[in-house]
Design a protein around this motif. Structure first.
Motif, mmCIF file in Angstrom:
data_model
loop_
_atom_site.group_PDB
_atom_site.id
_atom_site.type_symbol
_atom_site.label_atom_id
_atom_site.label_comp_id
_atom_site.label_asym_id
_atom_site.label_seq_id
_atom_site.Cartn_x
_atom_site.Cartn_y
_atom_site.Cartn_z
ATOM 1 N N ARG A 74 35.652 -17.587 11.581
ATOM 2 C CA ARG A 74 34.936 -17.431 9.931
ATOM 3 C C ARG A 74 36.244 -16.830 8.917
ATOM 4 O O ARG A 74 35.884 -17.342 8.151
ATOM 5 N N THR A 75 36.281 -15.992 9.324
ATOM 6 C CA THR A 75 37.697 -15.399 8.817
ATOM 7 C C THR A 75 38.693 -16.424 7.696
ATOM 8 O O THR A 75 38.604 -16.463 7.153
ATOM 9 N N GLU A 76 39.311 -17.110 8.288
ATOM 10 C CA GLU A 76 40.046 -17.990 8.521
ATOM 11 C C GLU A 76 39.555 -19.086 7.606
ATOM 12 O O GLU A 76 40.169 -20.407 6.988
ATOM 13 N N LYS A 77 38.201 -19.198 7.701
ATOM 14 C CA LYS A 77 37.767 -20.499 6.372
ATOM 15 C C LYS A 77 37.389 -19.203 5.443
ATOM 16 O O LYS A 77 36.501 -20.508 4.424
ATOM 17 N N GLU A 78 37.703 -18.058 5.384
ATOM 18 C CA GLU A 78 36.899 -17.759 3.970
ATOM 19 C C GLU A 78 37.307 -18.392 2.260
ATOM 20 O O GLU A 78 36.775 -18.203 1.955
ATOM 21 N N PRO A 82 33.630 -20.337 -1.897
ATOM 22 C CA PRO A 82 33.406 -20.724 -2.718
ATOM 23 C C PRO A 82 32.571 -22.617 -3.017
ATOM 24 O O PRO A 82 31.221 -22.631 -2.454
ATOM 25 N N LEU A 83 33.329 -23.035 -1.398
ATOM 26 C CA LEU A 83 32.397 -24.470 -1.745
ATOM 27 C C LEU A 83 32.024 -24.768 -0.169
ATOM 28 O O LEU A 83 30.675 -25.761 -0.450
ATOM 29 N N TYR A 84 31.095 -23.106 0.764
ATOM 30 C CA TYR A 84 30.285 -23.111 1.686
ATOM 31 C C TYR A 84 29.314 -22.807 0.826
ATOM 32 O O TYR A 84 28.263 -23.192 0.702
#
Length: 138
Positions: A74-78, A82-84
């Motif tokens: 999750r942290t690495e997707k941070e 905005p796209l999520y």
């Protein structure tokens, strides 16, 4: 090789660049990513946009995986947040449009002002908590 780069450095350096590239490919900017205009999309356009956004999110994941041998947490997707958020708004818009089509096929294209205002108000409140999980389901 890229795998020598510590993950937190890659996420910081590459993350925002990749978000920017995704935005360009999707012809999005920060304004449009708020999802306010989705109300004017028809169901086909919404579904097509959702597919494209999902592909961008998966592209980030698979690039990360190629380098580090696992999917990002999750942290690495941070950086892609905005796209999520936009993806989530798309899913909500699709659900709403499908409800309208079910309820009254003849005026699914028409959205009343009260509905428009209600959805604007609720989206203003939800942004903080909406990121519970940065994942792509559906």
């Amino acid at each position: 090789s890229a795998s020598q780069v510590p993950i937190h450095v890659w996420v910081r350096q590459e993350g925002s660049r990749r978000l920017e590239e995704s935005f360009q490919r999707l012809k999005l900017d920060n304004q449009r990513a708020q999802g306010k205009e989705l109300i004017s999309f028809n169901l086909d356009e919404l579904n097509s946009e959702k597919r494209n956004v999902k592909n961008e999110l998966k592209h980030y994941d698979s690039t990360f995986e190629k380098i580090y041998g696992r999917l990002p947490n999750r942290t690495e997707k941070e950086p892609m947040r905005p796209l999520y958020m936009y993806y989530k708004k798309l899913k909500q818009a699709i659900a709403k449009k499908e409800q309208e089509l079910k309820g009254n096929p003849s005026n699914a294209k028409q959205t009343s002002n009260s509905e428009r205002n209600r959805s604007r108000d609720s989206s203003a409140h939800s942004t903080g908590s909406a990121v519970g999980s940065l994942n792509v389901s559906g």
